[in-house]
Design a protein around this motif. Sequence first.
Motif, PDB file in Angstrom:
ATOM      1  N   GLU A   1     -16.001  -9.879  31.804  1.00  0.00           N
ATOM      2  CA  GLU A   1     -16.670 -10.506  30.659  1.00  0.00           C
ATOM      3  C   GLU A   1     -17.700 -11.528  31.122  1.00  0.00           C
ATOM      4  OE1 GLU A   1     -12.941 -10.383  27.519  1.00  0.00           O
ATOM      5  OE2 GLU A   1     -13.135 -12.080  28.878  1.00  0.00           O
TER       6      GLU A   1
ATOM      7  N   HIS B   1     -11.000 -13.575  32.624  1.00  0.00           N
ATOM      8  CA  HIS B   1     -12.174 -12.896  32.052  1.00  0.00           C
ATOM      9  C   HIS B   1     -12.773 -11.870  33.012  1.00  0.00           C
ATOM     10  CE1 HIS B   1     -11.952 -15.727  28.771  1.00  0.00           C
ATOM     11  NE2 HIS B   1     -12.046 -16.736  29.603  1.00  0.00           N
TER      12      HIS B   1
ATOM     13  N   TRP C   1     -16.535 -14.962  25.041  1.00  0.00           N
ATOM     14  CA  TRP C   1     -16.634 -14.092  26.209  1.00  0.00           C
ATOM     15  C   TRP C   1     -16.879 -12.657  25.760  1.00  0.00           C
ATOM     16  CZ3 TRP C   1     -16.583 -15.859  31.221  1.00  0.00           C
ATOM     17  CH2 TRP C   1     -16.268 -17.207  31.369  1.00  0.00           C
TER      18      TRP C   1
END
Length: 615
Positions: free
Chosen positions: A609, A479, A592
């Motif tokens: 994210e 992420h 996310w």
Amino acid sequence: MRNETEARRTFIAAWCAVLAVKCVLATHLPLFVDEAFYWQEGMHPAWAYSDLPGLTAWLTRIGVALFGRDALGLRIPFLLLAAAVPWLVARVTAREFGATAGWQAALLSLLLPLAGTLGLLAVPDAAMAIATLLCMDACARLLRNVSAGAAVELAVGLALGAFSHYRFIAVLAVGFLVLLLMPEGRRALRDPRMWIAIAFGAAAWTPLVAWNMDNAEAGLRFQLVDRHPWAFHVDGIQFVLVQSLLVTPLLFVALVVAAWRYARDPRPAPSFFALLGGLVVLGFFVLGFFADTERVSFHWPLQGFIALLPLLPSLLDRWPRWLRIATGALAALGLVLMLGYYAAVSVPRLRETTAATRWYPGNFAGWQKLATQSRRALRAMPKGTRIVADDFKIGAELGFALGNPRIAVLPHPLNVKHGRAPQLHLWKLREDTVDRGKGPVLLVVGASEVSLRELPARYHELCERVGPLPAPRTISIDHGRQRFLLFQLPQLKQPGPGKGECTTPAIAWIERPAVDARVGRRFEVSGWAFKDGVGLRSIWVTVDGRRVAKAEYGLPSVGPKLIWPFSNDPQHPNIGYRAQVDLEEMEKGRHWLGLWLIGRDGSVEPWSEIPIDLE
């Protein structure tokens, strides 16, 4: 485990099981950054290095030479050293307390989490543990009667410790002090054979001393001065609490009680073990209130705890049966949890779940994907393209993956923070300015290694060293907790870096919603983003990597220009954005939220994210 046969069988079964688990984990566990740098040191053979004496680097070189250039091959020498630790504990303990106690202490050395996980990483601690036990065993013999065999064992232990780490000085200093305090120790020190052993051990420090004399004491200054604030801070309490958890509380109490009780024992060997282990641990606990808190230090007192292990069986024998069982069970649980941590780090999906926490194992994460993408980028570039790394971490990890220990590295605060800058300079791998006239360059930058506040300045510094930065290939891992940027820099006709106005990667911030915010099906996303040199054309909001809304870009936002007055995005101050997000068809729970930043130069850069909870 009241008789020798039962104790021996139990220990051997546990030893085999732990060793098998560690071998499996060592095969799958991604390389830790320090391991990669030790490999790089091993590929540049020397007696000493900027951060360590030579032994750890030599062991990594032996590992990859005999067993192959992969994680397990690198770690096998350390696994073998770690596997010998419990057997040495058994030997030391059996001489003083009997064979049954020896096997019991050996089992406890397996259950002590920090000792039981030794060898999983190619780091100096396994060799230091062996050195400590050899010195303990030799001193226990010498306190009874000085002999040539015991003196030789002491010399070997002292030399092994000297070639392992600066921290072995603590064992040396405390051990010598304890010998001076004990009548038997003073008697032993009057024997010439004892001083021959000490002289041999002292001589083993010569390469490290010589390295420091030749390099303005850079290693000593880093280990003893630069990395420590040397001012009192209350974080030392946290250090002690962490130790009690890592050792496991009941075993920690047992070790403390053993040190206190046996320090006054009339028998010389138990008293020596108690004073040596207790003072080493106490010394590091005191140091924790004044020393470095930014780097890993939880393993520092391990040698002291190992010195106390021979005392535990006779102490625990006096405890109620239920308390002995609880102590062993809690220690076993601690070992399982630590092994489980390494197992979780080895699984990308499990590692990804910690991306938004302080426990994220960044030094283990993303290197395989970075190596894969770097190989792909190199195949698309002309033959002879050089790799230049942003910092020593990337240089070492990519070097290991690609089999190239000569990757050039730019000056970076991390190189100084971890004491690796002098070594890179000695290897002639520090590249202050990239000369693109010599050929094309693949520049690999760790965007997540610098805080957001420092990132624009770092990018502008890269422009000074490289020239305007082209559109990067962004590698986003977990992420975006780990982000790497690949810049394919073509060869220039003129020597030196490229010329022109600084162009950098994009930088952004999500102001709303906040991290871990609970949001409804429809919510607003807002913040700011800019890209120095060329500016941004558009911004897309993403959820779980999928585009869900195009943001309105160009709203007034004066804050970034005030923070970074050198920023040259032509759209300042109109760099704000806002988007309305509709997630009616998305399931409730954790998601996310991220951004795709589209530059006017055609770049598409995913931004890190943040987690949100959809109600």
